[in-house]
Design a protein around this motif. Sequence first.
Motif, mmCIF file in Angstrom:
data_model
loop_
_atom_site.group_PDB
_atom_site.id
_atom_site.type_symbol
_atom_site.label_atom_id
_atom_site.label_comp_id
_atom_site.label_asym_id
_atom_site.label_seq_id
_atom_site.Cartn_x
_atom_site.Cartn_y
_atom_site.Cartn_z
ATOM 1 N N UNK A 245 0.892 -1.291 -0.051
ATOM 2 C CA UNK A 245 0.241 0.100 -0.064
ATOM 3 C C UNK A 245 0.785 1.248 0.065
ATOM 4 N N UNK A 246 2.049 1.257 0.207
ATOM 5 C CA UNK A 246 3.023 2.425 0.072
ATOM 6 C C UNK A 246 3.295 2.977 -1.210
ATOM 7 N N UNK A 247 2.763 2.057 -2.391
ATOM 8 C CA UNK A 247 3.144 2.241 -3.796
ATOM 9 C C UNK A 247 2.552 3.836 -4.073
ATOM 10 N N UNK A 248 1.314 4.364 -3.500
ATOM 11 C CA UNK A 248 0.741 5.424 -3.778
ATOM 12 C C UNK A 248 -0.620 5.365 -3.296
ATOM 13 N N UNK A 249 -1.203 6.591 -3.343
ATOM 14 C CA UNK A 249 -2.717 6.825 -2.690
ATOM 15 C C UNK A 249 -3.585 5.697 -3.385
ATOM 16 N N UNK A 250 -3.690 5.516 -4.617
ATOM 17 C CA UNK A 250 -4.525 4.608 -5.299
ATOM 18 C C UNK A 250 -4.428 3.096 -4.567
ATOM 19 N N UNK A 251 -3.309 2.636 -4.561
ATOM 20 C CA UNK A 251 -3.145 1.523 -3.867
ATOM 21 C C UNK A 251 -3.556 1.377 -2.494
ATOM 22 N N UNK A 252 -3.239 2.570 -1.718
ATOM 23 C CA UNK A 252 -3.717 2.705 -0.194
ATOM 24 C C UNK A 252 -5.414 2.455 -0.374
ATOM 25 N N UNK A 253 -6.136 3.514 -1.046
ATOM 26 C CA UNK A 253 -7.337 3.453 -0.901
ATOM 27 C C UNK A 253 -7.990 2.222 -1.373
ATOM 28 N N UNK A 254 -7.426 1.521 -2.527
ATOM 29 C CA UNK A 254 -7.968 0.270 -2.991
ATOM 30 C C UNK A 254 -7.701 -0.890 -1.636
ATOM 31 N N UNK A 255 -7.018 -0.668 -1.215
ATOM 32 C CA UNK A 255 -6.848 -1.678 0.056
ATOM 33 C C UNK A 255 -7.605 -1.389 1.236
ATOM 34 N N UNK A 256 -7.661 -0.186 1.677
ATOM 35 C CA UNK A 256 -8.557 0.453 2.773
ATOM 36 C C UNK A 256 -9.864 0.141 2.469
ATOM 37 N N UNK A 257 -10.343 0.367 1.370
ATOM 38 C CA UNK A 257 -11.753 0.318 1.197
ATOM 39 C C UNK A 257 -12.282 -1.211 0.800
ATOM 40 N N UNK A 258 -11.275 -1.984 0.627
ATOM 41 C CA UNK A 258 -11.717 -3.514 0.603
ATOM 42 C C UNK A 258 -12.183 -3.552 -0.553
ATOM 43 N N UNK A 259 -11.784 -2.926 -1.796
ATOM 44 C CA UNK A 259 -12.608 -2.810 -3.153
ATOM 45 C C UNK A 259 -12.564 -4.252 -3.815
ATOM 46 N N UNK A 260 -11.423 -5.127 -3.495
ATOM 47 C CA UNK A 260 -11.437 -6.416 -4.104
ATOM 48 C C UNK A 260 -12.340 -7.310 -3.776
#
Length: 344
Positions: A245-260
């Motif tokens: 998740x440190x790769x960028x804000x998109x990776x962070x939000x994708x993870x935190x929101x549980x998008x997958x």
Amino acid sequence: MKTLIGRGSANPAVQAAVLGLLVFISYLLTRAPGLMYTDSGELAAVCTTFGVAHPTGYPLFTLLGHVWTLLPWTSPIVGLNVLAGLWMAGAAAMIHRTTYELIRRTHGVEGGGTDALIGATVAAGSFAWSAVAWSQATSIEVYSLHALLTAATIFAVLRSTDPSATSPRWTVASGLLFGLMMANHLSSAFLAPGLLLLWSDTGERIRERLRRWPYLVVPAVLGVLLYAVLPMRSAQEPPVNWGMVHRGIDAFLYHVKGTQFGVWMFSEKAAVSTNAKLLWHHLTSMTLWIGLVPVVGGLLATRGAGRRTMLGLLVLIVGNLGITLGYSIPDIDPYFLPTIMTVA
């Protein structure tokens, strides 16, 4: 005919602590000997290595679990399974306190009526030894901490509306605990409407309520800020580093929101009926069917003495079921904990 069958002198906090201790001992004696179903192994590894767990990351759970594993346990798994029991026993103690508070309000019990003690003990015990709570208390998972934070938040919210609570400390505690709930499990967001209804049950004018908002919102934001731990730790590349998740804000939000995991949300028409049947099974098992009668009685009593309190509790259930009934995953049972807790 008097409502109370007697009066006790014990402090309700002491009574709740004794109940919590007895519950914890039962969990300790029946704890899992090792890893259990589904995410138990991953979460144990995350706590041990201070890594980044699967979405939504669970930063509070990871922090507390990691510190706990630093104690001299025979193995991290043993220690974490004990921690699960400690958290769930704490939830039972908070349910005892909350039920006592509700009975005090609806029936005017002051100082420790025997009826209040019996009611609080039955409610807390019914929850603590229900199948769902017991399963989560004997093996490490995020839901035992979720149960503790949910119970503690409801209690703090109710105390914040007590006419004798002239300082904002209970409102501050309510906001902080809710923020920590969010930092443990994002499904807590669906409990917000019910909690806000309970918090607003003060008889104050709108202007007076607005003055209290900063005491609620600022601590909640501080609790949620724990998610900043995820990218900071991810950048150090721990052994378990889900999502990088440190790769960028998109990776962070994708993870935190549980998008997958969104693909399992309301993806199957049969999920609602299947999950509803499972919930009904757990409720009837906890109450042994006959217990549903006092559940209805308690609802009617709360309606008569505190209508907004009743609505707040019902909205809590609606919010919890709003995300849970349509979620098609095999380990859905612990998602029902807020509903089971409120029914108790």
